[in-house]
Design a protein around this motif. Sequence first.
Motif, PDB file in Angstrom:
ATOM      1  N   ASP A  60       0.841  -1.197   0.000  1.00 52.64           N
ATOM      2  CA  ASP A  60       0.000   0.000   0.000  1.00 52.64           C
ATOM      3  C   ASP A  60       0.880   1.252   0.000  1.00 52.64           C
ATOM      4  OD1 ASP A  60      -2.184   1.608   0.068  1.00 52.64           O
ATOM      5  OD2 ASP A  60      -2.858   1.062   2.077  1.00 52.64           O
ATOM      6  N   THR A  64       0.143   3.723  -3.066  1.00 52.47           N
ATOM      7  CA  THR A  64      -0.562   4.980  -2.784  1.00 52.47           C
ATOM      8  C   THR A  64       0.152   6.203  -3.355  1.00 52.47           C
ATOM      9  OG1 THR A  64      -1.629   4.102  -0.809  1.00 52.47           O
ATOM     10  CG2 THR A  64      -1.444   6.480  -0.962  1.00 52.47           C
ATOM     11  N   SER A  68      -1.645   8.209  -6.421  1.00 55.73           N
ATOM     12  CA  SER A  68      -2.108   9.537  -6.006  1.00 55.73           C
ATOM     13  C   SER A  68      -1.462  10.623  -6.854  1.00 55.73           C
ATOM     14  CB  SER A  68      -1.800   9.769  -4.521  1.00 55.73           C
ATOM     15  OG  SER A  68      -2.457   8.828  -3.716  1.00 55.73           O
ATOM     16  N   LEU A 169     -11.917   2.296  -4.246  1.00 52.89           N
ATOM     17  CA  LEU A 169     -10.938   3.377  -4.156  1.00 52.89           C
ATOM     18  C   LEU A 169     -11.480   4.583  -3.400  1.00 52.89           C
ATOM     19  CD1 LEU A 169      -9.319   3.299  -7.727  1.00 52.89           C
ATOM     20  CD2 LEU A 169      -8.603   2.139  -5.650  1.00 52.89           C
ATOM     21  N   THR A 172     -10.160   4.355   0.264  1.00 50.53           N
ATOM     22  CA  THR A 172      -8.736   4.156   0.518  1.00 50.53           C
ATOM     23  C   THR A 172      -8.206   5.264   1.414  1.00 50.53           C
ATOM     24  OG1 THR A 172      -8.227   5.363  -1.509  1.00 50.53           O
ATOM     25  CG2 THR A 172      -8.342   2.979  -1.656  1.00 50.53           C
ATOM     26  N   GLU A 175      -7.292   2.795   5.888  1.00 46.03           N
ATOM     27  CA  GLU A 175      -6.512   1.682   6.432  1.00 46.03           C
ATOM     28  C   GLU A 175      -5.232   2.167   7.112  1.00 46.03           C
ATOM     29  OE1 GLU A 175      -4.639   2.374   2.460  1.00 46.03           O
ATOM     30  OE2 GLU A 175      -6.618   2.516   3.354  1.00 46.03           O
ATOM     31  N   PHE A 313      -4.262  -1.288  -6.280  1.00 46.06           N
ATOM     32  CA  PHE A 313      -4.540  -0.493  -5.087  1.00 46.06           C
ATOM     33  C   PHE A 313      -5.790  -1.006  -4.381  1.00 46.06           C
ATOM     34  CE2 PHE A 313      -5.281   4.085  -3.463  1.00 46.06           C
ATOM     35  CZ  PHE A 313      -4.546   3.813  -2.329  1.00 46.06           C
ATOM     36  N   GLY A 314      -6.837  -1.297  -5.155  1.00 44.29           N
ATOM     37  CA  GLY A 314      -8.075  -1.794  -4.572  1.00 44.29           C
ATOM     38  C   GLY A 314      -7.890  -3.124  -3.872  1.00 44.29           C
ATOM     39  N   VAL A 317      -5.793  -2.526  -0.490  1.00 43.77           N
ATOM     40  CA  VAL A 317      -6.529  -1.791   0.550  1.00 43.77           C
ATOM     41  C   VAL A 317      -7.601  -2.672   1.182  1.00 43.77           C
ATOM     42  CG1 VAL A 317      -8.160   0.095   0.927  1.00 43.77           C
ATOM     43  CG2 VAL A 317      -6.058   0.510  -0.344  1.00 43.77           C
ATOM     44  N   SER A 318      -8.366  -3.368   0.360  1.00 50.74           N
ATOM     45  CA  SER A 318      -9.445  -4.201   0.894  1.00 50.74           C
ATOM     46  C   SER A 318      -8.896  -5.359   1.725  1.00 50.74           C
ATOM     47  CB  SER A 318     -10.320  -4.734  -0.252  1.00 50.74           C
ATOM     48  OG  SER A 318      -9.538  -5.433  -1.199  1.00 50.74           O
ATOM     49  N   GLU A 354     -16.396  -5.889   4.312  1.00 44.43           N
ATOM     50  CA  GLU A 354     -15.072  -5.946   3.690  1.00 44.43           C
ATOM     51  C   GLU A 354     -14.894  -7.222   2.880  1.00 44.43           C
ATOM     52  OE1 GLU A 354     -13.148  -3.325   7.333  1.00 44.43           O
ATOM     53  OE2 GLU A 354     -12.813  -5.495   7.221  1.00 44.43           O
TER      54      GLU A 354
END
Length: 598
Positions: A60, A64, A68, A169, A172, A175, A313-314, A317-318, A354
Motif C-alpha cells: 500500500d 498509494t 495519487s 478506491l 482508501t 486503512e 490499489f483496490g 486496501v481491501s 469488507e
Amino acid sequence: MDVGILHSKRAESNSGFVRHGRPEGTEKQSRLGKFFEQSIVARRVLLFIAMLGMCMLIGDGILTPAISVLSAMDGVRAPFPSVSKSLVEALSAIVLIVLFLLQKFGTSKVSFLFSPIMGAWTLTTPLVGIYSIIKHYPSILKAVSPHYIVHFFWRNGTEGWLSLGGTVLCITGSEALFADLGHFNRTSIQIAFLCTIYPSLVLTYAGQTAYLIRHPNDHEDGFYKFIPESIYWPMFVVATLAAIVASQSLISATFSVIKQSVVLDYFPRVKVVHTSPNKEGEVYSPEINYILMILCVAVILIFGDGKDIGNAFGVVVSLVMLITTILLTLVMIMIWRTPIALVALYFCVFFVMEGVYVSAVFTKIPEGGWIPFAISIILAFIMFGWFYGRQRKMEYELTHKINLDRLEALLSEPGIHRVPGLCFFYTNIQDGLTPILGHYIKNMRSLHKVTVFTTLRYLLVPKVAPHERIVVNKLGLKGIYGCVIQYGYADSLNHEGDDLVTQVTNVLIAHLRTWSSFSLPGSPEEVYQEVAYIEEAKLAGVVHIRGKTRFYISDSCGWFDRILLGFYEVLHKNCRSALPALGVPLPQRIEVGMLYEA
C-alpha cells in the motif's frame, strides 16, 4: 498474551516488567487465548495472517504515492492534449523522488503545510461539487438514501457486485489511520472526519456524479472534467499537493509498521530515526525510504496505466482492512475482554462488508491486481527467512547456553586468567549466558576481572521509567554481574558509550550498597572493596564484546534449511548491527565470531 513464536520474545513474558499497563482483573485467560498459547499451528497461522497484512500494507505504501501523484499530474493532459502519457509519468516520478528525499527532515518540519493544503482541499472540492450539483442535477443528493443502493444491487445482480471493485478506491486511506494516531489523538481525528472530510467527500462525489449524468462520455476523467475552466489551474495545484500529503500518510505508515516489526525481531534490522522528540509515531528509515522510492518510480514507469495501478490499489486496501478486522477481533476477545455480543456485532458488520469488497476486487487480479501479491511474496520471503533464521539461532543458543556452574568450571580451569579491565559482554538469552562466552574463554584463555553480561530488552510500553531502565544483579561469582537495559518503542538507545558505562556502574554500585544493607551477611568493608574493584577495572579500560555468529550449513542439512538459512545469512550480513545503536566507541568494540551448526 503469550502467543509469540520466537523463544526470545516468549521467554520475556515471565518478567514482571513486560506487564506494564495490564488492566486489573484480566489475569484469567480466555479460552481462545489458551488455545493460541497451546497450539503452535494456531500461532503460525496467526503469524502468517499478520505477516500478510504487513506485507500488503507495505505494498500500500508503494502504490498509494504512485497512484495519487500520477492521477493528480494527469490533469495536465486535459488543457494540453498534446502532452504524452510518458511525460506525465516522468513528471510524477520527479515529484515522488523529491518527496522521498524530503523524508529525512521528518514530517514535523513540513507538517505546518499539511493543514493549509488539506484545508484548501476539503473546502474547495465541495464548493466545486455544490456548483456542479446546482448547474447539472440538483436532485442528486437523494442518492445518499440507502434505498437506491439496494435497488441498484437488486436490478444489476452480479454486475452490481463486480462494480464494487471500482468503488473501493473511494475508501482508501482509512486503512492507515493507525499512522495518524502517531501524530494526533483519537478525538481530533473523529472531529476532523465527521465535520470536514465526510461532508466534503459526499458533496464532491455528488458534484462529479451530477456532471457525469449530463456528460456520460467523460467517465474516464470525472474529476478534472467537472472543474470549471476559470479555476482549473488553482484546483490542479491543490489536487497535486493533496496527493502528496496523502502519499505522506502511507509512507509514514510504512515506516511505523516496519519499525515495530524490527523491534519485535520479525524484520531485518534497519536504521530507524525518530524525527520528533515529542511524538513517538514520527519515524524515518533511510534504507526503507530509498527502497520505497525506487519501487514507487518503477511502478509508475512500468505500469503507467492508472487502471492497472488502481486495480492493484483496490486489492491491497481491501485485504489490509479485512486482515485488520480479523486481528482486531482477536484482540477484542483475548486482550480487551469485550462482551461477546459487541464483538459479534463488530465482526459481522465489518467482516461481511469488507469480505464483499475483497471478493469483488479479486476479479481484478489479472488486470493489475497481481502486483501487490508479487510485492507481498517477496516481502513475506524476506520476513519469513529472517524469522526462521532467528528462531533456529535462538533454539541453538537455548540448547547450548552456559549456566553459572559451567562458567565457574571454565574459570577454574588451569591457564585461565582474569585480566584487568571492565567488560560488557552482550547476550540475548534471558535465563543463561550465550554459548559465545564458552567459545571466547576456551580460545582466549582469559576473562576480564569485572564482566557485566548485558541484555537489551524491548518492552511493550512507550517509555521505560528511568529507575527501571537499567536493572543489575550479582551473579554469585567474583566480578561477574548481570545487567538488563530495558527500553520502550519511544525510547532512544543512542547513549554515548562512556555515558552508558557510567550509568551502569553507578546503578551497580548503588545495588551493591543496598543489597549489603538488607541481605548480605558480609561487612561494609567487603562492599567497599568490591566497589573499589569495579572502579579500578573501569579505570583500567572498558571493552564491549558481542558475538558475530553465523550458521555452518553442513552437507547433512535438508534443502529447506539450506535455502532459508543461506538466505538468512545474506540478510544478517547486510543488516545493521544491534550494538552501534548504543553509541559504543569503535576502539572499545570487539566481535567474537562463532559458527552455529545447523
